[in-house]
Motif scaffolding. Structure first.
Motif, PDB file in Angstrom:
ATOM      1  N   THR A 361       0.827  -1.208   0.000  1.00 13.93           N
ATOM      2  CA  THR A 361       0.000   0.000   0.000  1.00 13.93           C
ATOM      3  C   THR A 361       0.859   1.254   0.000  1.00 13.93           C
ATOM      4  OG1 THR A 361      -1.740  -1.167   1.196  1.00 13.93           O
ATOM      5  CG2 THR A 361      -1.827   1.245   1.210  1.00 13.93           C
ATOM      6  N   GLY A 362       0.555   2.155  -0.922  1.00 18.93           N
ATOM      7  CA  GLY A 362       1.266   3.416  -1.034  1.00 18.93           C
ATOM      8  C   GLY A 362       2.381   3.382  -2.053  1.00 18.93           C
ATOM      9  N   ILE A 363       2.846   2.162  -2.405  1.00 19.35           N
ATOM     10  CA  ILE A 363       3.927   2.022  -3.388  1.00 19.35           C
ATOM     11  C   ILE A 363       3.401   1.340  -4.649  1.00 19.35           C
ATOM     12  CG2 ILE A 363       6.238   1.103  -3.832  1.00 19.35           C
ATOM     13  CD1 ILE A 363       6.146   3.301  -1.713  1.00 19.35           C
ATOM     14  N   SER A 364       2.999   0.092  -4.526  1.00 25.61           N
ATOM     15  CA  SER A 364       2.513  -0.658  -5.683  1.00 25.61           C
ATOM     16  C   SER A 364       1.034  -0.999  -5.580  1.00 25.61           C
ATOM     17  CB  SER A 364       3.325  -1.941  -5.847  1.00 25.61           C
ATOM     18  OG  SER A 364       3.361  -2.663  -4.625  1.00 25.61           O
ATOM     19  N   SER A 365       0.388  -0.529  -4.531  1.00 26.05           N
ATOM     20  CA  SER A 365      -1.048  -0.745  -4.345  1.00 26.05           C
ATOM     21  C   SER A 365      -1.644   0.549  -3.793  1.00 26.05           C
ATOM     22  CB  SER A 365      -1.281  -1.904  -3.364  1.00 26.05           C
ATOM     23  OG  SER A 365      -2.657  -2.198  -3.243  1.00 26.05           O
ATOM     24  N   PRO A 366      -2.851   0.924  -4.217  1.00 28.53           N
ATOM     25  CA  PRO A 366      -3.385   2.239  -3.853  1.00 28.53           C
ATOM     26  C   PRO A 366      -3.889   2.314  -2.409  1.00 28.53           C
ATOM     27  CG  PRO A 366      -5.003   1.027  -5.119  1.00 28.53           C
ATOM     28  CD  PRO A 366      -3.750   0.199  -5.143  1.00 28.53           C
ATOM     29  N   TYR A 367      -3.905   3.524  -1.902  1.00 28.27           N
ATOM     30  CA  TYR A 367      -4.582   3.828  -0.636  1.00 28.27           C
ATOM     31  C   TYR A 367      -5.618   4.905  -0.932  1.00 28.27           C
ATOM     32  CZ  TYR A 367      -5.746   5.403   4.043  1.00 28.27           C
ATOM     33  OH  TYR A 367      -6.440   5.741   5.173  1.00 28.27           O
ATOM     34  N   GLU A 368      -6.881   4.577  -0.722  1.00 28.43           N
ATOM     35  CA  GLU A 368      -7.967   5.514  -0.992  1.00 28.43           C
ATOM     36  C   GLU A 368      -8.240   6.329   0.264  1.00 28.43           C
ATOM     37  OE1 GLU A 368     -10.087   2.322  -4.077  1.00 28.43           O
ATOM     38  OE2 GLU A 368     -11.191   3.063  -2.325  1.00 28.43           O
ATOM     39  N   GLU A 369      -7.828   7.579   0.254  1.00 25.27           N
ATOM     40  CA  GLU A 369      -8.004   8.415   1.436  1.00 25.27           C
ATOM     41  C   GLU A 369      -9.496   8.635   1.716  1.00 25.27           C
ATOM     42  OE1 GLU A 369      -5.818  11.995   1.466  1.00 25.27           O
ATOM     43  OE2 GLU A 369      -3.861  10.999   1.404  1.00 25.27           O
ATOM     44  N   PRO A 370      -9.911   8.488   2.957  1.00 21.56           N
ATOM     45  CA  PRO A 370     -11.334   8.634   3.267  1.00 21.56           C
ATOM     46  C   PRO A 370     -11.796  10.088   3.166  1.00 21.56           C
ATOM     47  CG  PRO A 370     -10.066   8.278   5.271  1.00 21.56           C
ATOM     48  CD  PRO A 370      -9.117   8.087   4.130  1.00 21.56           C
ATOM     49  N   ASP A 371     -12.999  10.265   2.633  1.00 22.13           N
ATOM     50  CA  ASP A 371     -13.615  11.593   2.631  1.00 22.13           C
ATOM     51  C   ASP A 371     -14.727  11.681   3.667  1.00 22.13           C
ATOM     52  OD1 ASP A 371     -15.597  10.043   1.499  1.00 22.13           O
ATOM     53  OD2 ASP A 371     -15.521  11.003  -0.477  1.00 22.13           O
ATOM     54  N   ASP A 372     -14.836  10.640   4.506  1.00 21.61           N
ATOM     55  CA  ASP A 372     -15.881  10.608   5.529  1.00 21.61           C
ATOM     56  C   ASP A 372     -15.297  10.410   6.926  1.00 21.61           C
ATOM     57  OD1 ASP A 372     -15.000   8.027   5.075  1.00 21.61           O
ATOM     58  OD2 ASP A 372     -16.970   7.107   5.318  1.00 21.61           O
ATOM     59  N   ALA A 373     -14.013  10.727   7.086  1.00 18.32           N
ATOM     60  CA  ALA A 373     -13.384  10.536   8.398  1.00 18.32           C
ATOM     61  C   ALA A 373     -13.992  11.482   9.433  1.00 18.32           C
ATOM     62  CB  ALA A 373     -11.879  10.767   8.307  1.00 18.32           C
ATOM     63  N   ASP A 374     -14.195  10.970  10.632  1.00 20.99           N
ATOM     64  CA  ASP A 374     -14.710  11.795  11.722  1.00 20.99           C
ATOM     65  C   ASP A 374     -13.598  12.606  12.375  1.00 20.99           C
ATOM     66  OD1 ASP A 374     -17.587  10.661  11.942  1.00 20.99           O
ATOM     67  OD2 ASP A 374     -16.318   8.873  11.933  1.00 20.99           O
ATOM     68  N   LEU A 375     -12.375  12.158  12.193  1.00 17.21           N
ATOM     69  CA  LEU A 375     -11.230  12.841  12.783  1.00 17.21           C
ATOM     70  C   LEU A 375     -10.010  12.546  11.919  1.00 17.21           C
ATOM     71  CD1 LEU A 375     -10.373  14.490  15.326  1.00 17.21           C
ATOM     72  CD2 LEU A 375      -9.785  12.311  16.402  1.00 17.21           C
ATOM     73  N   GLU A 376      -9.151  13.559  11.732  1.00 13.32           N
ATOM     74  CA  GLU A 376      -7.929  13.376  10.943  1.00 13.32           C
ATOM     75  C   GLU A 376      -6.721  13.780  11.767  1.00 13.32           C
ATOM     76  OE1 GLU A 376      -5.918  15.094   6.820  1.00 13.32           O
ATOM     77  OE2 GLU A 376      -8.116  14.988   6.998  1.00 13.32           O
ATOM     78  N   LEU A 377      -5.708  12.928  11.729  1.00 14.43           N
ATOM     79  CA  LEU A 377      -4.487  13.186  12.491  1.00 14.43           C
ATOM     80  C   LEU A 377      -3.280  13.042  11.570  1.00 14.43           C
ATOM     81  CD1 LEU A 377      -5.132  10.913  15.627  1.00 14.43           C
ATOM     82  CD2 LEU A 377      -5.435  13.393  15.514  1.00 14.43           C
ATOM     83  N   ASP A 378      -2.420  14.054  11.542  1.00  7.16           N
ATOM     84  CA  ASP A 378      -1.126  13.945  10.872  1.00  7.16           C
ATOM     85  C   ASP A 378      -0.077  13.915  11.975  1.00  7.16           C
ATOM     86  OD1 ASP A 378       1.282  14.252   9.579  1.00  7.16           O
ATOM     87  OD2 ASP A 378       0.633  15.907   8.297  1.00  7.16           O
ATOM     88  N   THR A 379       0.557  12.760  12.148  1.00  8.76           N
ATOM     89  CA  THR A 379       1.475  12.598  13.284  1.00  8.76           C
ATOM     90  C   THR A 379       2.911  13.004  12.954  1.00  8.76           C
ATOM     91  OG1 THR A 379       2.028  10.299  12.743  1.00  8.76           O
ATOM     92  CG2 THR A 379       0.057  10.674  14.094  1.00  8.76           C
ATOM     93  N   THR A 380       3.104  13.709  11.833  1.00  9.54           N
ATOM     94  CA  THR A 380       4.466  14.079  11.432  1.00  9.54           C
ATOM     95  C   THR A 380       5.200  14.809  12.556  1.00  9.54           C
ATOM     96  OG1 THR A 380       3.791  14.243   9.124  1.00  9.54           O
ATOM     97  CG2 THR A 380       5.851  15.333   9.738  1.00  9.54           C
ATOM     98  N   ASP A 381       4.579  15.831  13.087  1.00  7.60           N
ATOM     99  CA  ASP A 381       5.191  16.603  14.176  1.00  7.60           C
ATOM    100  C   ASP A 381       4.319  16.571  15.429  1.00  7.60           C
ATOM    101  OD1 ASP A 381       7.462  17.575  12.642  1.00  7.60           O
ATOM    102  OD2 ASP A 381       6.016  18.830  11.560  1.00  7.60           O
ATOM    103  N   MET A 382       3.526  15.527  15.562  1.00  4.94           N
ATOM    104  CA  MET A 382       2.598  15.434  16.682  1.00  4.94           C
ATOM    105  C   MET A 382       3.029  14.325  17.635  1.00  4.94           C
ATOM    106  SD  MET A 382      -1.524  14.666  16.626  1.00  4.94           S
ATOM    107  CE  MET A 382      -1.920  16.153  15.715  1.00  4.94           C
TER     108      MET A 382
END
Length: 402
Positions: A361-382
């Motif tokens: 997933t993310g390289i040779s297989s797709p990841y379909e980002e949700p458009d119905d998420a109740d909460l979104e977290l980007d943990t890059t600097d979290m």
């Protein structure tokens, strides 16, 4: 001959088709009848009928399909004569009786019931309990018509046994009445549901029909309802770390029964032997969803953290959970691919880039980002603690934890 297990509503409709409760229907409707019912409320031959009774099958099944219950017991053979998209029609051949659960003794066919009833019958269809005024009204109406009372609790889903118990309680106050359990799934349109109930009651011998009042459903407070918190995101996004942190925080707070479905543990035990093909990925997520829904069905709180790359499968899990009366919170851990690959603690991205891991997933297989998420977290600097607190705050605001 191939086998197929219809969904819960289709199985209920199948039982009513086979028993004669849906007479004059003898099978699932074809395209002409479906169109006529939807547009005019009648079959193509002009016979009144309120609701399309249909069955959906995958395209790759053959001309003869054995329809089974969820335990694999064969109920009927469908001889397919027509396909309209996924919907099929054809002759039904009964091969086995449904295996009933609670109140099996009260599941009788219309023919069995009619032979024991007099000419005049007041049938009462019930989706919930009858209050005292309703019971008094039924008794007075039956006396006026000089009719026998037939109570038809409409059993479908988890609430079915409670409706039968309500019917038996009402029967004790209506001397001489008969109780027969009927697996009629509710229809969203109240008028169509009522008309379908009248058809079924008539097939059971009713000369008059009394529709029991709609049950009043008051959901419990969120902190008493089942809940599934479903994390989705790329490998290395931090979803498992945050999910474990949420589990620990909830256990420290107390007040809720918590089940954590760890992705690696599920793969090793529940989904051992599955590959990472799309078909097996979807099956793995459905298994996780099923277990989570069962936890939530009984008021528990389940935490899941699979990659779950496909929107359609995530939607199926949400439907599983909500169909048992529980709540579903989707958390998208949206850490970018570049950051996930930079972390690469297990060296998986490097192997995928080298072609050593197919369908990653993310390289040779797709990841379909949700458009119905109740909460979104980007943990890059979290920090993990802040991410966990963010989820806890969302659950607290929603009333699921206190």
């Amino acid at each position: 001959m191939t086998e197929w297990t219809p969904d819960a509503r289709e199985l209920a409709d199948l039982e009513l088709l086979l028993s004669g409760a849906f007479a004059p229907l003898t099978g699932f409707l074809g395209a002409a009848d479906v169109t006529s019912v939807a547009e005019r409320g009648q079959l193509a031959d002009g016979t009144p009928w309120p609701d399309p009774i249909t069955l959906a099958l995958p395209d790759d099944l053959g001309a003869q399909v054995t329809l089974t219950d969820p335990e694999g017991a064969a109920l009927a053979v469908l001889h397919v004569t027509e396909r309209d998209g996924h919907h099929v029609a054809g002759r039904l051949e009964a091969v086995g009786a449904p295996v009933y659960g609670p109140f099996a003794r009260l599941r009788r066919t219309p023919a069995e019931v009619r032979k024991d009833l007099p000419d005049d019958v007041l049938a009462v269809t019930m989706r919930g309990p009858l209050d005292s005024p309703a019971i008094e009204d039924i008794a007075a109406t039956a006396e006026e018509l000089d009719a026998a009372v037939l109570l038809l609790p409409l059993v479908y889903g988890d609430a079915g046994p409670a409706v039968v118990r309500a019917a038996l309680k009402a029967s004790a106050e209506l001397p001489g009445s008969t109780v027969v359990a009927v697996p009629l799934a509710p229809r969203e349109d109240a008028a169509i549901d009522l008309e379908l109930r009248e058809h079924v009651a008539g097939n059971y011998g009713a000369t008059e029909h009394y529709a029991g009042p709609a049950p009043v459903s008051i959901p419990g407070p969120p902190h008493r309802r089942g809940l599934v918190v479903f994390f989705t995101g790329l490998s290395g996004s931090g979803k498992s770390t945050v999910a474990r942190g949420l589990r620990d925080a909830l256990l420290e707070r107390g007040g809720r029964t918590v089940t954590y479905l760890d992705g690696d543990v599920v793969r090793r035990l529940l989904s051992k032997g599955l590959t990472f093909s799309r078909e097996d990925r979807d099956l793995n997520i459905r298994r996780i969803g099923f277990v989570a829904a069962e936890v939530a069905r009984h008021g528990g709180l389940a935490i899941c953290a699979p990659i779950a790359p496909y929107a359609e499968t995530r939607d199926e899990v949400r439907e599983m959970v909500e169909s048992v009366g529980a709540d579903f919170v989707l958390v998208h851990v949206s850490t970018p691919l570049e950051e996930c690959e930079r972390r690469d603690r297990k060296g998986l991205y490097a192997k995928a880039r080298a072609g050593l891991i197919p369908e990653f997933t993310g390289i040779s297989s797709p990841y379909e980002e949700p458009d119905d998420a109740d909460l979104e977290l980007d943990t890059t600097d979290m920090p993990v603690e802040r991410a966990v607190t963010t989820v806890l705050n969302h659950l607290t605001t929603g009333g699921w934890i206190r």
